[in-house]
Design an enzyme around this catalytic site. Structure first.
Site, PDB file in Angstrom:
ATOM      1  N   HIS A  25      44.789  69.047  38.669  1.00  0.00           N
ATOM      2  CA  HIS A  25      44.798  68.107  39.806  1.00  0.00           C
ATOM      3  C   HIS A  25      45.649  66.867  39.546  1.00  0.00           C
ATOM      4  CE1 HIS A  25      41.524  69.886  42.245  1.00  0.00           C
ATOM      5  NE2 HIS A  25      41.087  70.337  41.076  1.00  0.00           N
TER       6      HIS A  25
ATOM      7  N   GLU B 191      46.805  64.936  41.664  1.00  0.00           N
ATOM      8  CA  GLU B 191      46.435  63.909  42.652  1.00  0.00           C
ATOM      9  C   GLU B 191      45.245  63.077  42.181  1.00  0.00           C
ATOM     10  OE1 GLU B 191      45.644  66.999  42.750  1.00  0.00           O
ATOM     11  OE2 GLU B 191      43.700  67.304  43.700  1.00  0.00           O
TER      12      GLU B 191
ATOM     13  N   CYS C 123      45.045  73.824  42.366  1.00  0.00           N
ATOM     14  CA  CYS C 123      43.748  74.439  42.113  1.00  0.00           C
ATOM     15  C   CYS C 123      43.362  75.467  43.187  1.00  0.00           C
ATOM     16  CB  CYS C 123      42.720  73.336  41.935  1.00  0.00           C
ATOM     17  SG  CYS C 123      41.369  73.837  40.896  1.00  0.00           S
TER      18      CYS C 123
ATOM     19  N   ILE D 124      39.182  71.138  37.079  1.00  0.00           N
ATOM     20  CA  ILE D 124      37.814  71.169  37.636  1.00  0.00           C
ATOM     21  C   ILE D 124      37.535  72.584  38.145  1.00  0.00           C
ATOM     22  CG2 ILE D 124      36.230  70.193  39.344  1.00  0.00           C
ATOM     23  CD1 ILE D 124      38.131  67.714  39.443  1.00  0.00           C
ATOM     24  N   ARG D 125      36.656  73.282  37.481  1.00  0.00           N
ATOM     25  CA  ARG D 125      36.342  74.693  37.824  1.00  0.00           C
ATOM     26  C   ARG D 125      37.652  75.430  38.173  1.00  0.00           C
ATOM     27  NH1 ARG D 125      34.073  75.279  42.248  1.00  0.00           N
ATOM     28  NH2 ARG D 125      34.314  73.163  43.012  1.00  0.00           N
TER      29      ARG D 125
HETATM   30  N1  GLN Z   1      36.743  76.987  41.817  1.00  0.00           N
HETATM   31  C1  GLN Z   1      37.436  76.686  43.022  1.00  0.00           C
HETATM   32  C2  GLN Z   1      37.795  77.953  43.786  1.00  0.00           C
HETATM   33  O1  GLN Z   1      37.615  79.021  43.304  1.00  0.00           O
HETATM   34  C3  GLN Z   1      38.681  75.883  42.739  1.00  0.00           C
HETATM   35  C4  GLN Z   1      38.311  74.555  42.131  1.00  0.00           C
HETATM   36  C5  GLN Z   1      39.181  73.399  42.523  1.00  0.00           C
HETATM   37  O2  GLN Z   1      39.980  73.455  43.457  1.00  0.00           O
HETATM   38  N2  GLN Z   1      38.973  72.297  41.849  1.00  0.00           N
HETATM   39  O3  GLN Z   1      38.246  77.878  44.898  1.00  0.00           O
END
Ligand code: GLN
Length: 186
Positions: A169, A171, A79, A133-134
Site C-alpha cells: 500500500h 498510499e 493489494c 495488509i492481508r
Molecule cells: N485480503 C484482501 C483481498 O483478498 C486484500 C487486502 C488488501 O487490499 N489490503 O481482497
C-alpha cells in the site's frame, strides 16, 4: 490530467490524498455514470476484492472498466486492486477483470499474520517502504509481465504495459514515488 479512483470500498481516500499532494486532478467512481466523465488514468485501491468485484458487477461498471483497461487506460492497482486485475487466482476459483497476465495468491501471508512493513528495492525507484495488509503476492508472471519488486523471493510488484500492480500500500505511506511513476504512463 485527471485520475479516476474507484471508490466502492476500501482505501480510496488515501489514494486521493496522494493525488492531492501531487496536485493532480481526480474524482471518485461510485456509479456507472461516473465512468462517462473523461479521465486519463484509473486507480483500483486496496480493500476486499470479493466485495469490490461484486459491486462492480452489481453497479454495471464491470464491462466498461475492463474494456478501458484492455484499450490501454493506465491503471494503478494496490493489494485488492491487484487481485481484481489478475488473470488467474491460485487459491480462488473466481477472477475479476482478468486483464493482467499473472497468477496472484490472495491472503498469501495468512489472514492473521498478514500485516507487516519492510523496506525493499523497486526497479526504477530504489528502496521503498512497503506496507502489507492481508496481502496477496504474485505467484507467477505470464506473457510479458515484468517483475519490479520482490520480498523474500515473492513477487510483490509487476508491470504490464499500462498496468501497474502491487501487493502493498504505497498510499498508506508519505512516499509519492510510485504514484509519480504511474502518472508518467499518462
Ligand atoms: N485480503 C484482501 C483481498 O483478498 C486484500 C487486502 C488488501 O487490499 N489490503 O481482497
Amino acid at each position: 490530467m485527471t485520475v479516476a479512483v474507484l471508490a466502492l470500498q476500501g482505501a480510496f481516500a488515501e489514494h486521493e490524498e496522494m493525488l492531492k499532494k501531487l496536485g493532480v486532478e481526480h474524482f471518485q467512481i461510485r456509479q456507472k455514470c461516473d465512468l462517462e466523465r473523461p479521465f486519463d488514468a484509473l486507480i483500483l485501491p486496496g480493500g476486499e476484492s470479493t466485495v469490490q468485484g461484486k459491486l462492480m458487477r452489481e453497479l454495471d461498471m464491470f464491462d466498461t472498466i475492463q474494456s478501458q483497461i484492455k484499450n490501454g487506460m493506465p491503471v494503478l492497482a494496490t493489494c485488492a486492486g491487484a487481485i481484481l486485475l489478475a488473470q488467474q487466482l491460485s487459491n480462488d476459483a473466481a477472477t475479476h477483470l482478468a486483464t493482467l497476465p499473472a497468477v496472484v495468491r490472495r491472503n498469501a501471508y495468512g489472514r492473521q499474520l498478514g500485516s507487516f512493513s519492510v523496506d525493499e528495492q523497486i526497479e526504477g525507484i530504489g528502496t521503498f517502504p512497503m506496507r502489507f495488509i492481508r496481502a496477496p503476492y504474485i505467484e507467477k508472471v505470464l506473457d510479458d509481465t515484468k517483475v519490479l519488486a520482490k520480498v523474500d523471493g515473492n513477487i510483490v510488484m509487476v508491470e504490464n504495459k499500462n498496468q501497474l500492480a502491487m501487493s502493498f500500500h504505497p498510499e498508506l505511506t508519505s512516499d509519492t514515488r510510485i504514484h509519480e511513476m504511474f502518472l508518467k504512463k499518462i
